[in-house]
Design an enzyme around this catalytic site. Sequence first.
Site, PDB file in Angstrom:
ATOM      1  N   GLU A   1       0.840  -1.197   0.000  1.00  0.00           N
ATOM      2  CA  GLU A   1       0.000   0.000   0.000  1.00  0.00           C
ATOM      3  C   GLU A   1       0.873   1.244   0.000  1.00  0.00           C
ATOM      4  O   GLU A   1       1.806   1.357   0.785  1.00  0.00           O
ATOM      5  CB  GLU A   1      -0.904   0.018   1.249  1.00  0.00           C
ATOM      6  CG  GLU A   1      -1.873  -1.149   1.324  1.00  0.00           C
ATOM      7  CD  GLU A   1      -2.959  -1.099   0.252  1.00  0.00           C
ATOM      8  OE1 GLU A   1      -3.091  -0.044  -0.416  1.00  0.00           O
ATOM      9  OE2 GLU A   1      -3.658  -2.113   0.069  1.00  0.00           O
TER      10      GLU A   1
ATOM     11  N   HIS B   1      -1.228  -5.724   1.551  1.00  0.00           N
ATOM     12  CA  HIS B   1      -2.427  -6.569   1.476  1.00  0.00           C
ATOM     13  C   HIS B   1      -2.132  -7.801   0.620  1.00  0.00           C
ATOM     14  O   HIS B   1      -1.457  -7.696  -0.405  1.00  0.00           O
ATOM     15  CB  HIS B   1      -3.582  -5.796   0.833  1.00  0.00           C
ATOM     16  CG  HIS B   1      -4.493  -5.121   1.805  1.00  0.00           C
ATOM     17  ND1 HIS B   1      -4.718  -3.762   1.806  1.00  0.00           N
ATOM     18  CD2 HIS B   1      -5.271  -5.623   2.816  1.00  0.00           C
ATOM     19  CE1 HIS B   1      -5.577  -3.456   2.766  1.00  0.00           C
ATOM     20  NE2 HIS B   1      -5.935  -4.562   3.401  1.00  0.00           N
TER      21      HIS B   1
ATOM     22  N   CYS C   1      -7.584  -2.206   8.299  1.00  0.00           N
ATOM     23  CA  CYS C   1      -6.200  -2.230   7.805  1.00  0.00           C
ATOM     24  C   CYS C   1      -5.677  -0.818   7.575  1.00  0.00           C
ATOM     25  O   CYS C   1      -4.559  -0.485   7.973  1.00  0.00           O
ATOM     26  CB  CYS C   1      -6.106  -3.044   6.513  1.00  0.00           C
ATOM     27  SG  CYS C   1      -6.335  -4.800   6.786  1.00  0.00           S
TER      28      CYS C   1
ATOM     29  N   ARG D   1     -17.797  -0.662   6.044  1.00  0.00           N
ATOM     30  CA  ARG D   1     -18.988  -1.193   5.382  1.00  0.00           C
ATOM     31  C   ARG D   1     -19.637  -2.266   6.251  1.00  0.00           C
ATOM     32  O   ARG D   1     -20.795  -2.586   6.127  1.00  0.00           O
ATOM     33  CB  ARG D   1     -18.623  -1.790   4.031  1.00  0.00           C
ATOM     34  CG  ARG D   1     -19.019  -0.898   2.865  1.00  0.00           C
ATOM     35  CD  ARG D   1     -18.662  -1.540   1.545  1.00  0.00           C
ATOM     36  NE  ARG D   1     -17.224  -1.822   1.496  1.00  0.00           N
ATOM     37  CZ  ARG D   1     -16.720  -2.990   1.109  1.00  0.00           C
ATOM     38  NH1 ARG D   1     -17.464  -3.969   0.737  1.00  0.00           N
ATOM     39  NH2 ARG D   1     -15.400  -3.153   1.090  1.00  0.00           N
TER      40      ARG D   1
HETATM   41  N1  PCA Z   1      -8.181  -7.008   6.167  1.00  0.00           N
HETATM   42  C1  PCA Z   1      -9.108  -5.956   6.557  1.00  0.00           C
HETATM   43  C2  PCA Z   1      -9.009  -5.879   8.059  1.00  0.00           C
HETATM   44  C3  PCA Z   1      -8.276  -7.121   8.484  1.00  0.00           C
HETATM   45  C4  PCA Z   1      -7.723  -7.692   7.254  1.00  0.00           C
HETATM   46  O1  PCA Z   1      -6.963  -8.672   7.186  1.00  0.00           O
HETATM   47  C5  PCA Z   1      -8.891  -4.653   5.804  1.00  0.00           C
HETATM   48  O2  PCA Z   1      -8.417  -4.692   4.658  1.00  0.00           O
HETATM   49  O3  PCA Z   1      -9.200  -3.589   6.329  1.00  0.00           O
END
Ligand code: PCA
Length: 202
Positions: free
Chosen positions: A78, A165, A141, A88
Amino acid sequence: MKILLSAFEPFGGESVNPTQIILQELPDTLEGITLIKVNVPVEFDTCTETVMSAVRRETPDAVILLGQAGGRDAVTPERIGINLDDARMADNAGKCPKDIPIDPEGPAAYFSTLPVREIAEAIAEKGIPARISNSAGTYVCNHLMYSVLHFFAKEGREVPCGFIHVPYLSEQVKDKEGVYGMALAEMSEAVKTAVLTVAKKL
Ligand code: PCA
């Protein structure tokens, strides 16, 4: 050298979170780098303190936060965390903030201080789908990414820190038609590659 890696618990009706399994798979030492592994609840109110207490205890040289972004088809470092909670669905504590700044006094956003371009390229060179993402979303996240970067910025500490991610695991998409899933071995290799790319720059 010490690198802190965080993983999230399962959420949103999933029984696993690939990031937890990746951390279980990774060794405690990688090419001389000590990996500090932290398990984080999917909760707006507690995730940051869980990571920051480990940061205070371990004083790592870099921090790599991991999360699942189901539906993506690549590993995605990111680029940016924004000052906004807008859920959401409820988090694992039942909290569902809408349009709320994380810190009303804080800047609008922080850029990752990890070498996101090098990380994405190094992973892609291994034949694993990877690219930079320009939005970590507005859920837990993003909250964690923004908040940990905010802590380091306020304390004036130059600890490289950012978020990556990963997609769903192949096992998670068996009942989800047309949704991408990645093999665990590829994800683990991607995270190892990210760790080594970050370490090289320290
Ligand atoms: N993904 C979520 C929260 C926890 C995770 O593993 C997110 O992308 O916010």
